[in-house]
Design an enzyme around this catalytic site. Structure first.
Site, PDB file in Angstrom:
ATOM      1  N   LYS A 107       6.828  22.548 -14.562  1.00  0.00           N
ATOM      2  CA  LYS A 107       5.384  22.700 -14.783  1.00  0.00           C
ATOM      3  C   LYS A 107       5.102  22.544 -16.262  1.00  0.00           C
ATOM      4  O   LYS A 107       5.967  22.823 -17.093  1.00  0.00           O
ATOM      5  CB  LYS A 107       4.910  24.096 -14.333  1.00  0.00           C
ATOM      6  CG  LYS A 107       3.425  24.164 -14.051  1.00  0.00           C
ATOM      7  CD  LYS A 107       3.094  23.648 -12.675  1.00  0.00           C
ATOM      8  CE  LYS A 107       1.610  23.647 -12.402  1.00  0.00           C
ATOM      9  NZ  LYS A 107       1.324  23.350 -10.996  1.00  0.00           N
TER      10      LYS A 107
HETATM   11  P1  NAD Z   1      -9.742  22.524 -11.193  1.00  0.00           P
HETATM   12  O1  NAD Z   1      -9.740  22.681 -12.673  1.00  0.00           O
HETATM   13  O2  NAD Z   1     -10.115  21.223 -10.598  1.00  0.00           O
HETATM   14  O3  NAD Z   1     -10.687  23.625 -10.526  1.00  0.00           O
HETATM   15  C1  NAD Z   1     -10.638  24.982 -10.796  1.00  0.00           C
HETATM   16  C2  NAD Z   1     -12.030  25.530 -10.516  1.00  0.00           C
HETATM   17  O4  NAD Z   1     -12.004  26.944 -10.621  1.00  0.00           O
HETATM   18  C3  NAD Z   1     -13.073  25.015 -11.506  1.00  0.00           C
HETATM   19  O5  NAD Z   1     -14.205  24.548 -10.805  1.00  0.00           O
HETATM   20  C4  NAD Z   1     -13.380  26.226 -12.353  1.00  0.00           C
HETATM   21  O6  NAD Z   1     -14.709  26.231 -12.858  1.00  0.00           O
HETATM   22  C5  NAD Z   1     -13.145  27.361 -11.355  1.00  0.00           C
HETATM   23  N1  NAD Z   1     -12.859  28.631 -11.997  1.00  0.00           N
HETATM   24  C6  NAD Z   1     -12.181  28.885 -13.123  1.00  0.00           C
HETATM   25  N2  NAD Z   1     -12.165  30.199 -13.386  1.00  0.00           N
HETATM   26  C7  NAD Z   1     -12.833  30.793 -12.385  1.00  0.00           C
HETATM   27  C8  NAD Z   1     -13.155  32.137 -12.080  1.00  0.00           C
HETATM   28  N3  NAD Z   1     -12.778  33.131 -12.856  1.00  0.00           N
HETATM   29  N4  NAD Z   1     -13.860  32.395 -10.952  1.00  0.00           N
HETATM   30  C9  NAD Z   1     -14.261  31.387 -10.152  1.00  0.00           C
HETATM   31  N5  NAD Z   1     -13.986  30.099 -10.390  1.00  0.00           N
HETATM   32  C10 NAD Z   1     -13.285  29.804 -11.494  1.00  0.00           C
HETATM   33  O7  NAD Z   1      -8.289  22.986 -10.718  1.00  0.00           O
HETATM   34  P2  NAD Z   1      -7.553  22.659  -9.361  1.00  0.00           P
HETATM   35  O8  NAD Z   1      -6.707  21.469  -9.594  1.00  0.00           O
HETATM   36  O9  NAD Z   1      -8.523  22.694  -8.246  1.00  0.00           O
HETATM   37  O10 NAD Z   1      -6.548  23.904  -9.268  1.00  0.00           O
HETATM   38  C11 NAD Z   1      -6.953  25.145  -8.751  1.00  0.00           C
HETATM   39  C12 NAD Z   1      -5.731  25.953  -8.342  1.00  0.00           C
HETATM   40  O11 NAD Z   1      -4.967  25.181  -7.389  1.00  0.00           O
HETATM   41  C13 NAD Z   1      -4.745  26.269  -9.465  1.00  0.00           C
HETATM   42  O12 NAD Z   1      -4.136  27.510  -9.197  1.00  0.00           O
HETATM   43  C14 NAD Z   1      -3.712  25.161  -9.350  1.00  0.00           C
HETATM   44  O13 NAD Z   1      -2.457  25.537  -9.897  1.00  0.00           O
HETATM   45  C15 NAD Z   1      -3.641  25.025  -7.842  1.00  0.00           C
HETATM   46  N6  NAD Z   1      -3.108  23.740  -7.377  1.00  0.00           N
HETATM   47  C16 NAD Z   1      -3.692  22.557  -7.707  1.00  0.00           C
HETATM   48  C17 NAD Z   1      -3.171  21.368  -7.221  1.00  0.00           C
HETATM   49  C18 NAD Z   1      -3.817  20.028  -7.480  1.00  0.00           C
HETATM   50  O14 NAD Z   1      -3.374  19.039  -6.863  1.00  0.00           O
HETATM   51  N7  NAD Z   1      -4.833  19.919  -8.311  1.00  0.00           N
HETATM   52  C19 NAD Z   1      -2.022  21.385  -6.421  1.00  0.00           C
HETATM   53  C20 NAD Z   1      -1.446  22.606  -6.096  1.00  0.00           C
HETATM   54  C21 NAD Z   1      -2.003  23.779  -6.580  1.00  0.00           C
END
Ligand code: NAD
Length: 477
Positions: A107
């Site tokens: 990561k």
């Molecule tokens: P992203 O940046 O696209 O979205 C995150 C969202 O959460 C944003 O809209 C942000 O405004 C919101 N956010 C941030 N802080 C917040 C809070 N305190 N309360 C409510 N909303 C809040 O990120 P993502 O890629 O969607 O990732 C989200 C989660 O999923 C993370 O834990 C990431 O590790 C996990 N994840 C992502 C992927 C991927 O393919 N993108 C894959 C596996 C896991």
């Protein structure tokens, strides 16, 4: 988000690992080898921006190299730190083993607020960070392959791929150095939606087993289920949209940084996302639902399904006892702390754990990596051959029907669907669905098959630790 007395994110992941490992017949030495993070590289680099030199701090952790390349996203957020990157790298190891993608876990992260810089500045910063990682083989198609995570997406992955290609001009597999690229830059159809799509497939598989749903006190399928989603970013938006549009779930609350939108009749996810795009990512002011600035309180709403899809540690010792959802799917990584997990399980909540729930991203990344190495789009060779064979069958059926005076008529909708060969998107979705079903059933076998396993998280760890142990053992360790 850390509550007093709560372990750090990495310690929380370690405690979950140890809880499962204690139930396994494995030497303490091998357990330790699997659990620890192999290495973390910290880089500090300067970029000239707005007339001065700005220094940034980034990380790339390699948790386990029992299989290579290692795989894991790159996160851009001000809160990024070594503990978090190592926790996320460990989860990648376990996740890859669980869904049988042939990778070790890694990561990366950069301490930055991506909204504070314009696109040109972000490109300079990303290329410089990538340069630091590439020259140490911490980005490399055979050794370490990043992907998007919070705060990064297709745009950043395209810059990283291009930076690698510039530094490795004769590497024919250069595009495979990173996944999550846009389709025009070597990406794959269906990668952007993949993690949210995987959440949907995971839930569909869960509800295919009525006795599993009953453990959460739920009956029927996803239709009409009341859902609360936290985070309408890549993962949360796609998961909520698909559940609402395709499975008839009723999303009654969407929680974002600035608060929550509420409507017991159900929210229109696409409409909210459009609003956020035009309003700097904020929910406030959205005219077709009730807004409240207290987003955290909405996690405690009465609902059937809670989807934390934003960040880690949001369900903790401080609020776990007030969480009412009988079913929680961890779309984010680590949204439930070790202590909160204990409280929720005692209450009887069913938790579909992160290492399974959000594995759709790495699964489709695996497909993208394979596509890049094989230098051909999935479906290119067989699509039209499949169509020709299906057409032959349809024409023969129609001829028989006419000859025998049977009057059979294939409905136009069926005929069109049947005749259409699978393109890349259909194949990617099929591969993802198959992966999510197989991994669920591997967990389920342990969950139902062992008296000492009470929950899906422990079951997931047991499946994945035993696969990693087998990989180490076959290497002679
Ligand atoms: P992203 O940046 O696209 O979205 C995150 C969202 O959460 C944003 O809209 C942000 O405004 C919101 N956010 C941030 N802080 C917040 C809070 N305190 N309360 C409510 N909303 C809040 O990120 P993502 O890629 O969607 O990732 C989200 C989660 O999923 C993370 O834990 C990431 O590790 C996990 N994840 C992502 C992927 C991927 O393919 N993108 C894959 C596996 C896991």
């Amino acid at each position: 988000m850390n509550v007093a007395g709560e372990p750090s994110f990495r310690d929380s992941v370690d405690l979950m690992f140890k809880r499962a490992a204690a139930l396994m017949d494995m030497s303490p030495g091998l357990q330790e080898k699997i659990r620890v993070c192999n290495s973390t590289y910290t880089v500090r680099f300067g970029v000239r921006l707005r007339g001065e030199i700005k220094t940034f701090t980034g990380y790339r952790s390699v948790h386990s190299e029992h299989m290579e390349p290692v795989k894991g996203g790159i996160r851009y957020a001000l809160s990024v730190n070594q503990d978090e990157v190592e926790a996320l790298a460990a989860l990648m190891t376990y996740k890859c083993a669980l869904v049988e993608t042939p990778f070790g876990g890694s990561k990366g992260g950069l301490c930055i607020d991506p909204r504070a810089w314009d696109a040109q500045e972000m490109e300079l910063i990303t290329r410089r960070f990538a340069y630091e990682l590439i020259k140490r083989d911490l980005i490399n198609p055979a050794q370490n392959v990043p992907a998007p995570d919070m705060g990064t997406g297709e745009r950043e992955m395209a810059w990283i791929a291009d930076q690698y290609a510039r530094m490795n001009t004769t590497d024919i597999n250069a595009k495979a150095c990173v996944t999550g690229k846009p389709p025009h830059a070597g990406g794959i159809q269906g990668r952007v939606e993949a993690t949210g799509r995987g959440v949907q497939y995971a839930l569909r598989e869960f509800f295919r087993h009525p006795e599993d749903a009953l453990k959460a006190g739920l009956t029927g399928g996803l239709e009409g289920k009341r859902v609360v989603v936290q985070g309408l970013g890549n993962v949360g938006y796609h998961a909520a949209k698909f559940l609402y549009e395709e499975d008839g779930a009723r999303v009654i609350a969407v929680i974002e940084r600035d608060g929550v939108l509420l409507d017991d009749k159900g929210l229109d996810i696409e409409d909210i996302r459009n609003w956020m795009t035009k309003n700097n990512g904020l929910l406030a002011g959205y005219p077709r639902a009730t807004f409240s600035p207290d987003g955290a309180a909405a996690l405690e709403l009465d609902c059937d399904l809670l989807i934390p899809a934003a960040l880690e540690g949001v369900i903790h010792l401080g609020n776990a006892a007030r969480i009412k959802a009988p079913l929680i799917i961890e779309a984010a990584n680590g949204p439930i702390t070790f202590g909160a997990d204990e409280i929720l399980r005692q209450r009887g909540a069913v938790i579909i754990p992160d290492m399974y729930a959000n594995a759709g991203g790495v699964t489709v990344s695996y497909f993208e990596w394979v596509k890049n190495l094989s230098h051909i789009r999935f479906g290119r060779m067989q699509r039209r051959a499949e169509e020709a064979r299906s057409r032959l069958l349809v024409e023969e059926l129609e001829r028989l029907s006419a000859d025998q005076g049977l009057g059979w008529q294939l409905t136009p909708n069926f005929k069109q669907k049947f005749l259409q060969g699978d393109g890349e998107l259909e194949l990617v979705r099929s591969g993802l669905d198959d992966t999510m079903r197989a991994a669920y059933n591997a967990m389920r076998e342990v969950w139902h098959g062992r008296q000492d396993v009470q929950d899906l998280r422990v079951a997931a760890y047991i499946v994945s630790i035993s696969r990693i142990a087998a990989a180490y053992q076959s290497k002679g360790l």
